[in-house]
Design a protein around this motif. Structure first.
Motif, PDB file in Angstrom:
ATOM      1  N   THR A   1      42.956 -49.216  -8.317  1.00 17.10           N
ATOM      2  CA  THR A   1      42.389 -49.795  -7.095  1.00 17.10           C
ATOM      3  C   THR A   1      43.481 -50.140  -6.089  1.00 17.10           C
ATOM      4  OG1 THR A   1      42.364 -51.919  -8.271  1.00 17.10           O
ATOM      5  CG2 THR A   1      40.287 -50.699  -8.145  1.00 17.10           C
TER       6      THR A   1
ATOM      7  N   LYS B   1      43.241 -48.462  -2.313  1.00 14.77           N
ATOM      8  CA  LYS B   1      43.069 -49.395  -1.197  1.00 14.77           C
ATOM      9  C   LYS B   1      44.264 -49.233  -0.265  1.00 14.77           C
ATOM     10  CE  LYS B   1      42.494 -53.349   1.144  1.00 14.77           C
ATOM     11  NZ  LYS B   1      43.329 -53.788   2.283  1.00 14.77           N
TER      12      LYS B   1
ATOM     13  N   VAL C   1      39.569 -57.776  -6.845  1.00 12.52           N
ATOM     14  CA  VAL C   1      39.538 -56.326  -7.031  1.00 12.52           C
ATOM     15  C   VAL C   1      40.320 -55.938  -8.275  1.00 12.52           C
ATOM     16  CG1 VAL C   1      40.227 -54.116  -6.034  1.00 12.52           C
ATOM     17  CG2 VAL C   1      39.209 -55.881  -4.579  1.00 12.52           C
TER      18      VAL C   1
ATOM     19  N   ILE D   1      33.907 -57.952  -0.886  1.00  7.65           N
ATOM     20  CA  ILE D   1      34.333 -56.812  -1.720  1.00  7.65           C
ATOM     21  C   ILE D   1      33.177 -55.846  -1.925  1.00  7.65           C
ATOM     22  CG2 ILE D   1      35.161 -56.151  -4.012  1.00  7.65           C
ATOM     23  CD1 ILE D   1      36.698 -58.801  -4.090  1.00  7.65           C
TER      24      ILE D   1
ATOM     25  N   GLU E   1      36.574 -52.499   4.499  1.00 12.55           N
ATOM     26  CA  GLU E   1      37.923 -52.585   3.937  1.00 12.55           C
ATOM     27  C   GLU E   1      37.965 -52.163   2.473  1.00 12.55           C
ATOM     28  OE1 GLU E   1      41.377 -55.998   3.118  1.00 12.55           O
ATOM     29  OE2 GLU E   1      39.525 -56.525   4.163  1.00 12.55           O
ATOM     30  N   TRP E   2      36.858 -52.431   1.743  1.00  9.30           N
ATOM     31  CA  TRP E   2      36.845 -52.157   0.302  1.00  9.30           C
ATOM     32  C   TRP E   2      35.991 -50.946  -0.053  1.00  9.30           C
ATOM     33  CZ3 TRP E   2      40.682 -54.495  -1.769  1.00  9.30           C
ATOM     34  CH2 TRP E   2      41.094 -55.742  -1.287  1.00  9.30           C
TER      35      TRP E   2
ATOM     36  N   VAL F   1      37.366 -48.759  -2.831  1.00  8.76           N
ATOM     37  CA  VAL F   1      37.269 -49.415  -4.143  1.00  8.76           C
ATOM     38  C   VAL F   1      35.855 -49.274  -4.691  1.00  8.76           C
ATOM     39  CG1 VAL F   1      37.336 -51.645  -5.322  1.00  8.76           C
ATOM     40  CG2 VAL F   1      39.176 -51.014  -3.749  1.00  8.76           C
ATOM     41  N   ARG F   2      34.850 -49.418  -3.803  1.00  4.34           N
ATOM     42  CA  ARG F   2      33.462 -49.274  -4.252  1.00  4.34           C
ATOM     43  C   ARG F   2      33.192 -47.843  -4.725  1.00  4.34           C
ATOM     44  NH1 ARG F   2      32.776 -52.612   0.252  1.00  4.34           N
ATOM     45  NH2 ARG F   2      31.994 -50.942   1.599  1.00  4.34           N
TER      46      ARG F   2
END
Length: 712
Positions: A536, A540, A559, A583, A588-589, A592-593
């Motif tokens: 991650t 990111k 995260v 999150i 921004e995330w 990551v998702r």
């Protein structure tokens, strides 16, 4: 067995033509003092009146021999507290026959404290059960609240139906059913369960109620069975008193650590009493307190032996105790002995193990954890209703290993242990399938007490910074700082050369990690060899000044813990994690998702309101997910349904009362009467039920993973 029914029938036969009931009727026919107004024996429809139902019950109480008439008063009136409002319980039974003289004196002097200390049983009657709950909650409870003695007070509700409702109240506790097994409980909140009545034949006599009080008067003969359960109200009050004692005595050790240590002794003592049918040892008699507030030799020897016995069972808390007596029975600190005595005096007539409350450890931490600890470490622990909801949705069963990698005071392992063994009648086995890691060693002592309070000790609790240190597969050895790095481990966190250094994995991860920009982890040259193992961190990316994407200079801990949870799961494992709403939602995330969706089947998402965690005020999302096995990739590739909810009502409010922080239950208000009901205003119960329905529509792999057949 009482013969009340015989005398109730006898009254009906004798007085079937009775027209009126007045004070003289009670005096001449039953021999009791009454202050009631004259009333009809039947209503306009010819049915027996409320006064008739009361009179026949008093008649049966006296003529059956259960209650002596000299101790009874009908419609006795006395002020409610210091107000002008007058309480008039239907029937009062006093402890001694001198109540009339006390009443006359109180009326002249306007001081009813003596009368309030003389109350033993309050009876409340109604014509029928239509207003049962209001009668108990408002009239009976209000009258019982006036008790000023150190004894319990008892309450009885009756009407024209079979059976009665028996209650008790001790100190400032809420009223409880006399037989606590008749109660219902949800999230530690007691429901008095008015639908389940006590048998009329089980109504205790005057002597029975007096003996019930006397069972806790002789401290040397106390057993766990004779003690009343401590509740959150009492516990918070005791914590408030102990705060003042601590400020006055200034113990040399942290007050929280002493409380954990002393309460572990208390819990051990209760468990031993229940298991071996022995008398309790956690007490101090009045004569055992010396003039300078210290303990007599008999008290010191008893506590010293209690420490020795409890150390065998609860080694983590008591292996090197903060407080101890030397070989000459001298305390390591006289002020800490005074603090111990204050705690013993508060708790000696209360049972912790009988309590249905599950927030005691959070109350201890919130009141005795330093503000610096809470602020710097972000240690605002997950409220129990949220913990229990996540645990119910994950539905752990016996044999499954569960871990919280940032456990704090171990609420997730504790509630999971309790859930798994919820149907066990005897003491469950020790909690060896439960693991908790935390960076604070003092939290782990409170964590063990938490497990003790909610079932048993025996969990594996490790002082670990779990982003950088890992438990090895043998379940005991821990990698030190710097050992978990990209040189030794691959991206899947498998050791590159030594299988004995492979990491321990778990069937379930349940956790609420620290998160938020204020607690970002700064990436340095020292920690980068470890952080490079977190995918991650690499996905990111952030734009640099030259327009090229660069690795971030810091990472949200939430995260990293999300990835930590995923990689510590076995294939076929499941996860419940609390994260910042950002999150789960903001751009921004996004990467990551995507990373998570490629690896885990998202089963449920539910948002919690900003007031869930009290002082933090942060909006959060809970993710419930499943890690597919190698042959289950279709669970990720095909479109699937996600259970999504937004929780609005959490059933509590974080309150500070007398400097003591606790979770104030929020009850549903009856819209017609505006009276408080006994039901919590919360969405969790319905949500868990809806989640079960959702599971029924899912693939067999998901149903099996969440043990749908065993889902309550």
């Amino acid at each position: 067995m009482s013969n009340l029914k015989k005398y109730l029938s006898e009254f009906d036969e004798k007085f079937k033509d009775l027209e009126e009931i007045n004070q003289e009727f009670y005096k001449d026919i039953v021999g009791v003092v009454a202050y009631n107004s004259k009333a009809k024996a039947k209503d306009v429809k010819g049915a027996y009146s409320e006064e008739y139902i009361r009179a026949r019950f008093v008649y049966a109480l006296v003529n059956s021999g259960l209650y002596p008439k000299e101790y009874i008063c009908v419609e006795f009136g006395f002020p409610k507290g210091n107000t002008a409002t007058k309480l008039k319980p239907d029937i009062v039974v006093f402890k001694n026959k001198g109540w009339k003289e006390d009443f006359e004196k109180a009326t002249i002097e306007k001081d009813f404290s003596q009368i309030r200390q003389n109350l033993l049983v309050i009876f409340e009657t109604k014509k029928n059960n239509k207003s049962l709950e209001v009668s108990v909650e408002n009239q009976l409870r209000s009258a019982m609240n006036e008790n000023e003695s150190a004894d319990k007070i008892f309450g009885v509700y009756f009407d024209d139906e079979d059976g009665v409702l028996l209650f008790k109240k001790f100190g400032n506790s809420p009223i409880r059913r006399f037989d606590e097994t008749l109660e219902k409980s949800s999230s530690g909140i007691v429901n008095l369960n008015f639908d389940k009545r006590d048998l009329l034949s089980d109504l205790p006599s005057y002597d029975d109620f007096k003996k019930n009080n006397e069972s806790i008067s002789d401290l040397e003969k106390l057993t766990i069975d004779s003690l009343e359960a401590i509740d959150e109200s009492n516990f918070s009050s005791f914590m408030s008193l102990l705060q003042r004692d601590a400020e006055r005595l200034k113990p040399k050790h942290e007050v929280r650590d002493l409380i954990v240590e002393f309460l572990t002794l208390k819990v051990f003592d209760e468990k031993r009493s229940k298991r071996n049918k022995t008398n309790l040892q956690f007490y101090i008699k009045h004569e055992e307190v010396t003039q300078d507030g210290l303990g007599a030799l008999s008290f010191r020897e008893r506590i010293k032996k209690l420490y020795k016995d409890a150390q065998r069972e609860y080694s983590k808390v008591l292996s090197d105790p903060y407080f101890k007596y030397d070989t000459d029975n001298r305390p390591t600190s006289v002020n800490e002995e005074r603090f111990l005595i204050a705690l013993v005096q508060s708790f000696q007539k209360r049972a912790i193990l009988k309590s249905k409350n599950e927030s005691f450890n959070q109350i201890i931490f919130n009141n005795f954890g330093t503000e610096k600890q809470k602020a710097d470490k972000g240690q605002f622990f997950t409220p129990i209703p949220v913990v229990k909801t996540i645990v119910k949705m994950l539905n752990p069963v016996k044999g499954e290993e569960l871990c919280d990698p940032c456990c704090g005071i171990a609420d997730f392992p504790s509630m999971a242990f309790k859930h798994t063994h919820r149907n066990d009648e005897d003491y469950p086995p020790n909690a060896s399938h439960y693991f908790g890691f935390d960076i604070e060693s003092n939290n782990l002592k409170l964590a063990e007490l938490n497990l003790v309070l909610n079932g048993d000790g025996g969990a594996t609790l490790k002082e670990i910074d779990s982003l950088f240190q890992k438990l090895l597969n043998n379940g005991d050895e821990v990698l030190g700082y710097g050992e978990f790095n990209e040189k030794n481990y691959d991206d899947n966190w498998v050791h590159k050369s030594n299988p004995q250094k492979d990491l321990k994995k778990f069937k379930i991860i349940a956790t609420n990690p620290p998160f938020g920009k204020g607690r970002d982890l700064t990436i340095t040259s020292d920690n980068r060899p470890t952080i490079n193992l977190y995918e991650t961190y690499k996905v990111k990316l952030s734009p640099g000044k030259d327009g090229k994407e660069k690795l971030p200079k810091s990472m949200d801990n939430g995260v990293l813990f999300l990835e930590n949870a995923y990689k510590l799961l076995e294939d076929g494992g499941r996860m419940g994690i609390v994260l910042s709403n950002s999150i789960a939602s903001i751009k921004e995330w996004e990467n990551v998702r995507i990373w998570l969706l490629e690896r885990m089947r998202i089963v449920a998402l539910f948002d919690l309101p900003a007031n869930t965690f009290g002082e933090t005020g942060v909006a959060t999302t809970v993710i419930i997910a499943y890690k597919p096995k190698e042959n289950e990739q279709h669970l990720l590739e095909n479109d699937y349904e996600i259970f999504i909810k937004e929780v609005e009502n959490i059933g509590y409010e974080v309150k500070t009362v007398q400097r003591a922080v606790h979770f104030q239950p929020q009850f549903i208000i009856n819209e017609e009467t505006f009276e408080r009901t006994s039901e919590l205003e919360e969405d969790f119960t319905v949500m868990v039920s809806d989640f079960k329905e959702y599971l029924q529509r899912q693939e067999e792999e998901i149903k099996d993973a969440f043990h749908l057949k065993d889902f309550d």
